[in-house]
Design a protein around this motif. Sequence first.
Motif, PDB file in Angstrom:
ATOM      1  N   ASN A  22       0.824  -1.210   0.000  1.00  0.00           N
ATOM      2  CA  ASN A  22       0.000   0.000   0.000  1.00  0.00           C
ATOM      3  C   ASN A  22       0.858   1.260   0.000  1.00  0.00           C
ATOM      4  O   ASN A  22       0.545   2.235  -0.685  1.00  0.00           O
ATOM      5  CB  ASN A  22      -0.941  -0.008   1.208  1.00  0.00           C
ATOM      6  N   GLU A  23       1.937   1.261   0.752  1.00  0.00           N
ATOM      7  CA  GLU A  23       2.848   2.413   0.791  1.00  0.00           C
ATOM      8  C   GLU A  23       3.501   2.637  -0.573  1.00  0.00           C
ATOM      9  O   GLU A  23       3.646   3.776  -1.021  1.00  0.00           O
ATOM     10  CB  GLU A  23       3.924   2.221   1.858  1.00  0.00           C
ATOM     11  N   ALA A  24       3.904   1.549  -1.228  1.00  0.00           N
ATOM     12  CA  ALA A  24       4.523   1.678  -2.556  1.00  0.00           C
ATOM     13  C   ALA A  24       3.537   2.292  -3.545  1.00  0.00           C
ATOM     14  O   ALA A  24       3.889   3.180  -4.326  1.00  0.00           O
ATOM     15  CB  ALA A  24       5.001   0.315  -3.045  1.00  0.00           C
ATOM     16  N   GLN A  25       2.305   1.833  -3.507  1.00  0.00           N
ATOM     17  CA  GLN A  25       1.298   2.372  -4.415  1.00  0.00           C
ATOM     18  C   GLN A  25       0.982   3.832  -4.089  1.00  0.00           C
ATOM     19  O   GLN A  25       0.813   4.645  -4.996  1.00  0.00           O
ATOM     20  CB  GLN A  25       0.050   1.497  -4.376  1.00  0.00           C
ATOM     21  N   ALA A  26       0.932   4.161  -2.816  1.00  0.00           N
ATOM     22  CA  ALA A  26       0.682   5.555  -2.414  1.00  0.00           C
ATOM     23  C   ALA A  26       1.832   6.453  -2.849  1.00  0.00           C
ATOM     24  O   ALA A  26       1.607   7.563  -3.341  1.00  0.00           O
ATOM     25  CB  ALA A  26       0.484   5.637  -0.902  1.00  0.00           C
ATOM     26  N   ALA A  27       3.062   5.975  -2.690  1.00  0.00           N
ATOM     27  CA  ALA A  27       4.229   6.754  -3.108  1.00  0.00           C
ATOM     28  C   ALA A  27       4.186   7.035  -4.600  1.00  0.00           C
ATOM     29  O   ALA A  27       4.457   8.151  -5.046  1.00  0.00           O
ATOM     30  CB  ALA A  27       5.515   6.017  -2.738  1.00  0.00           C
ATOM     31  N   GLN A  28       3.824   6.032  -5.355  1.00  0.00           N
ATOM     32  CA  GLN A  28       3.751   6.211  -6.800  1.00  0.00           C
ATOM     33  C   GLN A  28       2.674   7.221  -7.179  1.00  0.00           C
ATOM     34  O   GLN A  28       2.882   8.063  -8.050  1.00  0.00           O
ATOM     35  CB  GLN A  28       3.496   4.864  -7.467  1.00  0.00           C
ATOM     36  N   LYS A  29       1.530   7.169  -6.511  1.00  0.00           N
ATOM     37  CA  LYS A  29       0.454   8.132  -6.784  1.00  0.00           C
ATOM     38  C   LYS A  29       0.883   9.555  -6.457  1.00  0.00           C
ATOM     39  O   LYS A  29       0.398  10.512  -7.062  1.00  0.00           O
ATOM     40  CB  LYS A  29      -0.788   7.761  -5.993  1.00  0.00           C
ATOM     41  N   LEU A  30       1.816   9.697  -5.502  1.00  0.00           N
ATOM     42  CA  LEU A  30       2.334  11.012  -5.135  1.00  0.00           C
ATOM     43  C   LEU A  30       3.487  11.452  -6.038  1.00  0.00           C
ATOM     44  O   LEU A  30       4.087  12.496  -5.828  1.00  0.00           O
ATOM     45  CB  LEU A  30       2.802  10.994  -3.678  1.00  0.00           C
ATOM     46  N   GLY A  31       3.813  10.637  -7.046  1.00  0.00           N
ATOM     47  CA  GLY A  31       4.866  10.986  -7.986  1.00  0.00           C
ATOM     48  C   GLY A  31       6.266  10.642  -7.515  1.00  0.00           C
ATOM     49  O   GLY A  31       7.246  11.131  -8.081  1.00  0.00           O
ATOM     50  N   ARG A  32       6.371   9.830  -6.489  1.00  0.00           N
ATOM     51  CA  ARG A  32       7.678   9.425  -5.977  1.00  0.00           C
ATOM     52  C   ARG A  32       8.220   8.261  -6.803  1.00  0.00           C
ATOM     53  O   ARG A  32       7.466   7.477  -7.367  1.00  0.00           O
ATOM     54  CB  ARG A  32       7.597   8.980  -4.520  1.00  0.00           C
ATOM     55  N   THR A  33       9.534   8.145  -6.846  1.00  0.00           N
ATOM     56  CA  THR A  33      10.167   7.002  -7.490  1.00  0.00           C
ATOM     57  C   THR A  33      10.055   5.808  -6.551  1.00  0.00           C
ATOM     58  O   THR A  33      10.352   5.912  -5.368  1.00  0.00           O
ATOM     59  CB  THR A  33      11.650   7.295  -7.783  1.00  0.00           C
TER      60      THR A  33
END
Length: 72
Positions: A22-33
Amino acid sequence: MPSGLALISVVVEAAQGSGAQNEAQAAQKLGRTVFLLRSLVQEQSWARAMVENEGALVLTGEEQILQVLDGV
């Protein structure tokens, strides 16, 4: 949510439906690598889908992390 605080996320191990996923998906939605370990991508279908369809990167060495951070 730690994914909102970090410039990059590195996921070492995460099962389907886990907090790390869930954290990985949230990070991606926030534009993080998002980097995923090769073993994770080989073992988890959600991780393969993130690499194939959502732009996550397979981590092969610390140089990749440094390159991303140098570009900030």
